[in-house]
Enzyme design. Structure first.
Site, PDB file in Angstrom:
ATOM      1  N   TYR A 129      16.302  37.667  -6.217  1.00 51.92           N
ATOM      2  CA  TYR A 129      17.486  38.041  -5.450  1.00 51.92           C
ATOM      3  C   TYR A 129      17.302  39.315  -4.622  1.00 51.92           C
ATOM      4  O   TYR A 129      18.219  39.718  -3.919  1.00 51.92           O
ATOM      5  CB  TYR A 129      18.694  38.220  -6.385  1.00 51.92           C
ATOM      6  CG  TYR A 129      19.440  36.933  -6.615  1.00 51.92           C
ATOM      7  CD1 TYR A 129      18.785  35.818  -7.130  1.00 51.92           C
ATOM      8  CD2 TYR A 129      20.783  36.825  -6.311  1.00 51.92           C
ATOM      9  CE1 TYR A 129      19.458  34.637  -7.351  1.00 51.92           C
ATOM     10  CE2 TYR A 129      21.465  35.634  -6.520  1.00 51.92           C
ATOM     11  CZ  TYR A 129      20.805  34.549  -7.039  1.00 51.92           C
ATOM     12  OH  TYR A 129      21.482  33.380  -7.241  1.00 51.92           O
ATOM     13  N   LYS A 181       9.933  31.405 -16.993  1.00 51.86           N
ATOM     14  CA  LYS A 181       8.993  30.417 -16.440  1.00 51.86           C
ATOM     15  C   LYS A 181       7.618  31.076 -16.440  1.00 51.86           C
ATOM     16  O   LYS A 181       6.893  31.074 -15.433  1.00 51.86           O
ATOM     17  CB  LYS A 181       9.451  30.005 -15.028  1.00 51.86           C
ATOM     18  CG  LYS A 181       8.689  28.859 -14.403  1.00 51.86           C
ATOM     19  CD  LYS A 181       9.030  27.502 -14.973  1.00 51.86           C
ATOM     20  CE  LYS A 181       8.163  26.415 -14.367  1.00 51.86           C
ATOM     21  NZ  LYS A 181       8.362  25.091 -14.999  1.00 51.86           N
ATOM     22  N   ASP A 215      13.042  24.955 -17.399  1.00 52.83           N
ATOM     23  CA  ASP A 215      13.298  23.523 -17.177  1.00 52.83           C
ATOM     24  C   ASP A 215      13.684  22.833 -18.490  1.00 52.83           C
ATOM     25  O   ASP A 215      14.598  22.015 -18.530  1.00 52.83           O
ATOM     26  CB  ASP A 215      12.117  22.826 -16.489  1.00 52.83           C
ATOM     27  CG  ASP A 215      10.768  23.378 -16.903  1.00 52.83           C
ATOM     28  OD1 ASP A 215      10.719  24.467 -17.486  1.00 52.83           O
ATOM     29  OD2 ASP A 215       9.744  22.718 -16.659  1.00 52.83           O
ATOM     30  N   ASP A 239      21.772  32.279 -12.557  1.00 52.88           N
ATOM     31  CA  ASP A 239      22.739  31.734 -11.609  1.00 52.88           C
ATOM     32  C   ASP A 239      22.868  30.229 -11.810  1.00 52.88           C
ATOM     33  O   ASP A 239      23.967  29.679 -11.910  1.00 52.88           O
ATOM     34  CB  ASP A 239      22.254  32.056 -10.185  1.00 52.88           C
ATOM     35  CG  ASP A 239      23.253  31.627  -9.137  1.00 52.88           C
ATOM     36  OD1 ASP A 239      24.463  31.764  -9.391  1.00 52.88           O
ATOM     37  OD2 ASP A 239      22.832  31.140  -8.073  1.00 52.88           O
TER      38      ASP A 239
END
Ligand code: NAD
Length: 348
Positions: A129, A181, A215, A239
């Protein structure tokens, strides 16, 4: 407690764009009925700021939050693709609002999932971001290549991990799941995971550390959301997962958020300005109402927050007054009035 000059709390109120002014008006009335005594300083941001000041985050709005250190904010429209940078992101940066707290709790039984109670703690100022993006033109295509970089810092990862573990420890929560991740973004989200592991050591025996790749977490939230207690994650993943979590409890109309920081705290709904509903008076004010209850908790008025949540629960489940998104027929104002009726009843 009756409002007196001593216990009136100055706070900034940003009605926002789209459905913002409609739901903010309702929420302010409910807060008054609950006995909350905020002295509102009303200011503009988003498209409303552009229209009046040619600035989506006008100086008087920033000055007001700097003074009050507390704000309730309606959703702000951000142009997609080009146009100005998100005022929400700028507000988080301006006031160092590093912790975004997004609880998802079942309020209406009988939905697709029962008894959901998960709190997402999202890092709010770093990651992808930061907006370090640019294009590289090739030939006659000015957008031939797009490049974006994320930034995570040790200090930023540490303070959000500390916030999440401390939140768990003080709110009777048992487990923090760090979502990352780090198998692919080994540095960017690897640092986040590594730091969370370090912080978790201080909470051993009190709060359990759990780890999940984003995921897999997204799938498991659909298959078995009850395994999650507190989720700690980076800005972008937070988010996305918080909208997914809102879906577990009936949609965006039910999802509140707190942005807590060093210099201020800003409370808002997770949803946006819903241009498709704006001006019709049908939007669900519940997400912002629940955010205002979090604001009451934040200023030490847990008694009023409890009253408000109790009145909301009875309105939804005993009076069966609900807005369209929840299968009902009530308008924004009618729902707020129903909550106010409950607040005005003795014993509530
Ligand atoms: P959105 O959240 O505004 O709307 C998504 C869907 O949810 C729409 O179908 C909408 O009708 C519905 N919805 C949202 N809030 C609702 C409510 N209170 N009651 C009933 N239904 C509701 O998302 P979007 O359409 O992707 O974004 C619209 C604008 O809002 C964009 O400019 C976006 O940048 C901005 N936005 C702002 C914030 C914020 O200020 N915190 C958050 C998200 C999006």
């Amino acid at each position: 407690m009756q409002p007196t000059a001593e216990n009136v709390i100055p706070a900034t109120l940003i009605p926002g764009d789209g459905i913002g002014p409609e739901i903010v008006e309702s929420v302010v009335k409910v807060l008054e009925a609950a006995g909350a005594s905020f002295a509102w300083e009303v200011h503009k941001a988003g498209m409303a700021g552009v229209d009046e000041f040619d600035d989506p985050l006008p100086q008087p709005t920033l000055d007001s939050i700097r003074r009050t250190r507390l704000a309730l904010k309606g959703p702000l429209t951000t142009p997609v693709g080009g146009g100005y940078r998100s005022s929400n992101v700028r507000l988080r940066e301006a006031f160092n609002l590093y912790a975004n707290i997004r609880p998802a709790r079942t309020l209406i039984p009988g939905g697709r999932y029962e008894n959901i109670d998960v709190v997402l703690v999202r890092e709010n100022t770093e990651g992808l971001y930061v907006g370090f993006e640019h294009y590289i033109p090739i030939g006659d295509d000015p957008h031939a290549v797009a490049i974006g970089s994320g930034v995570n810092t040790r200090a930023g990862c540490r303070r959000i991990a500390e916030y999440a573990f401390e939140y768990a420890a003080t709110n009777g929560r048992k487990k923090v799941t760090v979502v990352h991740k780090a198998n692919i973004l080994k540095a960017l989200t690897g640092l986040f995971l590594e730091t969370a592991r370090q912080v978790s050591k201080r909470y051993e025996g009190r709060v359990q550390l759990d780890e999940r790749i984003v995921d897999a977490c997204a799938m498991q939230l659909v298959l078995d959301p009850w395994q999650f207690d507190v989720i700690l994650t980076t800005n972008l993943f937070g988010d996305i997962l918080s909208d997914e979590m809102a879906g577990l409890v009936g949609g965006l109309g039910m999802a509140p958020a707190a942005n807590i920081g060093v210099d201020a705290a800003i409370f808002e709904a997770v949803h946006g300005s819903a241009p498709d509903l704006a001006g019709q008076g049908v939007a669900n004010p519940l997400a912002l109402l629940l955010a205002s209850a979090m604001m009451l908790d934040h200023v030490g008025r847990q008694d009023l927050a409890r009253r408000m949540r109790n009145a909301i629960d009875r309105t939804l489940n005993e009076d069966k007054v609900r807005t369209r998104d929840l299968g009902g027929t009530a308008s924004t104002g009618q729902f707020a009035q129903a909550v106010i009726r409950r607040l005005n009843q003795t014993g509530n």
